[in-house]
Design an enzyme around this catalytic site. Structure first.
Site, PDB file in Angstrom:
ATOM      1  N   GLY A 267       0.699  -0.874   0.045  1.00 14.44           N
ATOM      2  CA  GLY A 267      -0.111  -0.192   0.046  1.00 14.44           C
ATOM      3  C   GLY A 267       1.024   1.569   0.352  1.00 14.44           C
ATOM      4  O   GLY A 267       0.694   1.874   0.387  1.00 14.44           O
TER       5      GLY A 267
ATOM      6  N   ASP B 162      -1.077  -6.860  -6.567  1.00  8.24           N
ATOM      7  CA  ASP B 162      -2.546  -7.477  -5.673  1.00  8.24           C
ATOM      8  C   ASP B 162      -2.462  -8.161  -4.843  1.00  8.24           C
ATOM      9  O   ASP B 162      -2.187  -9.652  -4.421  1.00  8.24           O
ATOM     10  CB  ASP B 162      -4.185  -7.420  -6.446  1.00  8.24           C
ATOM     11  CG  ASP B 162      -5.109  -8.031  -5.628  1.00  8.24           C
ATOM     12  OD1 ASP B 162      -5.426  -7.992  -4.384  1.00  8.24           O
ATOM     13  OD2 ASP B 162      -6.442  -8.082  -6.415  1.00  8.24           O
ATOM     14  N   VAL B 163      -2.431  -7.674  -3.169  1.00 11.33           N
ATOM     15  CA  VAL B 163      -1.805  -8.547  -2.244  1.00 11.33           C
ATOM     16  C   VAL B 163      -3.110  -9.858  -1.872  1.00 11.33           C
ATOM     17  O   VAL B 163      -2.187 -10.797  -1.123  1.00 11.33           O
ATOM     18  CB  VAL B 163      -1.878  -7.463  -0.640  1.00 11.33           C
ATOM     19  CG1 VAL B 163      -1.042  -6.598  -1.172  1.00 11.33           C
ATOM     20  CG2 VAL B 163      -2.953  -6.915  -0.404  1.00 11.33           C
TER      21      VAL B 163
ATOM     22  N   SER C  51      -5.873  -0.521  12.942  1.00 13.02           N
ATOM     23  CA  SER C  51      -6.769   0.368  13.855  1.00 13.02           C
ATOM     24  C   SER C  51      -6.804   1.255  14.471  1.00 13.02           C
ATOM     25  O   SER C  51      -7.003   0.285  15.418  1.00 13.02           O
ATOM     26  CB  SER C  51      -7.930   0.843  12.526  1.00 13.02           C
ATOM     27  OG  SER C  51      -8.956   1.285  12.519  1.00 13.02           O
TER      28      SER C  51
ATOM     29  N   TYR D 224     -14.359  -4.114   8.468  1.00 15.97           N
ATOM     30  CA  TYR D 224     -13.030  -3.388   8.591  1.00 15.97           C
ATOM     31  C   TYR D 224     -12.940  -3.327   9.696  1.00 15.97           C
ATOM     32  O   TYR D 224     -11.583  -3.742  10.008  1.00 15.97           O
ATOM     33  CB  TYR D 224     -13.437  -1.841   8.429  1.00 15.97           C
ATOM     34  CG  TYR D 224     -11.714  -1.099   8.257  1.00 15.97           C
ATOM     35  CD1 TYR D 224     -10.575  -1.208   7.561  1.00 15.97           C
ATOM     36  CD2 TYR D 224     -11.969   0.278  10.220  1.00 15.97           C
ATOM     37  CE1 TYR D 224      -9.901   0.172   7.075  1.00 15.97           C
ATOM     38  CE2 TYR D 224     -10.262   0.761   9.564  1.00 15.97           C
ATOM     39  CZ  TYR D 224      -9.539   0.520   8.767  1.00 15.97           C
ATOM     40  OH  TYR D 224      -8.320   1.005   8.911  1.00 15.97           O
TER      41      TYR D 224
ATOM     42  N   ALA E  29     -11.302  -6.931  10.491  1.00 22.44           N
ATOM     43  CA  ALA E  29     -10.510  -6.667  10.225  1.00 22.44           C
ATOM     44  C   ALA E  29      -9.276  -6.851  10.621  1.00 22.44           C
ATOM     45  O   ALA E  29      -8.512  -8.151  10.684  1.00 22.44           O
ATOM     46  CB  ALA E  29     -10.474  -6.884   8.462  1.00 22.44           C
ATOM     47  N   LYS E  30      -9.144  -5.822  10.778  1.00 18.33           N
ATOM     48  CA  LYS E  30      -7.913  -4.840  11.885  1.00 18.33           C
ATOM     49  C   LYS E  30      -7.860  -5.566  12.923  1.00 18.33           C
ATOM     50  O   LYS E  30      -7.192  -6.008  13.433  1.00 18.33           O
ATOM     51  CB  LYS E  30      -8.422  -3.733  11.491  1.00 18.33           C
ATOM     52  CG  LYS E  30      -8.080  -3.071  10.486  1.00 18.33           C
ATOM     53  CD  LYS E  30      -6.923  -3.023   9.198  1.00 18.33           C
ATOM     54  CE  LYS E  30      -6.559  -2.374   8.159  1.00 18.33           C
ATOM     55  NZ  LYS E  30      -5.105  -2.173   7.875  1.00 18.33           N
TER      56      LYS E  30
END
Length: 234
Positions: free
Chosen positions: A8, A45-46, A124, A137, A140-141
């Site tokens: 990123g 693309d990761v 995050s 989100y 996932a974080k």
């Protein structure tokens, strides 16, 4: 001179980290969905392991083994939980969690061979308190936080540290886009007023913390969540 990889790394926090690590004297490569004009920059693309492996082979051939990794690639989504489709859910999880899995697993052999390595995963601050309309989100974080702690325990004996930096509100293109869509519940200036240091964060704030965590001096710090949020989350 060590070789660092930043995912990123084209814009925002990732680019600031890449710039800072280069300033610290490292070889720096980035992978992202778009190319950067300032890095040893590769498009990958990761979420696609074949693309990740191909990109890393190119980095190794040009710059040597990768012993510093910062996983900064990510995406967010603002949607009421009952309106999230499973495909949308999977996409957010895929980028923010599975991307970390792919790149970290692909880089670890270099670190194991060197007997030295630094992993920093960008999480995050929403993992501390949750965030309305960002269920996928935050999920996932939060998983990234747990994964990183496990990596710290597993690979500490091999000279490899793994830490998490969960940014607070940082002035990035992603935050500006959310503001423009009215998704922040106010303006960025309004958010700044609620932060103890009374300003919004800068990508350089995150980059400075990452630069320390990947240094030799930070060798006794691993498995830690190092918040950079102006005191908003403690």
């Amino acid at each position: 001179m060590k070789t660092a990889l930043v995912t990123g790394g084209t814009s925002g926090i990732g680019r600031a980290i890449a710039d800072r690590l280069r300033l610290e004297g490292n070889h720096v490569a980035t992978i992202d969905l778009t190319e950067s004009d300032t890095d040893f920059s590769l498009i990958a693309d990761v979420t696609d392991r074949d693309q990740v492996d191909e990109a890393l082979d190119t980095v190794r051939a040009a710059l040597g083994p990768i012993t510093i990794l910062v996983n900064a690639a990510g995406m967010t989504s603002f949607r009421r939980f009952t309106n999230i489709t499973f495909d949308e859910w999977k996409k957010v999880i895929d980028v923010n969690l599975h991307g970390v899995f792919h790149v970290t697993q692909a880089v670890l052999p270099d670190m194991l061979e060197a007997g030295w390595g630094r992993i920093v995963n960008i999480s995050s601050s929403s993992t501390h308190s949750g965030s309305a309309f960002q269920g996928s989100y935050v999920a996932a974080k939060t998983a990234v936080n747990g994964l990183t702690k496990s990596l710290a325990l597993e690979y500490g004996p091999d000279g490899i540290t793994a830490n998490i930096v969960p940014p607070g509100s940082i002035d990035t293109p992603m935050l500006r886009q959310a503001e423009a869509k009215g998704l922040l519940g106010g303006s960025i200036e309004d958010i700044a007023k609620s932060i103890p240091v009374r300003r919004i964060g800068r990508p350089e704030d995150i980059a400075a913390t990452c630069a320390f965590l990947v240094s030799e001096e930070a060798g006794y710090i691993t498995g830690q969540i190092v918040g950079v949020n102006g005191g908003r989350c403690t």
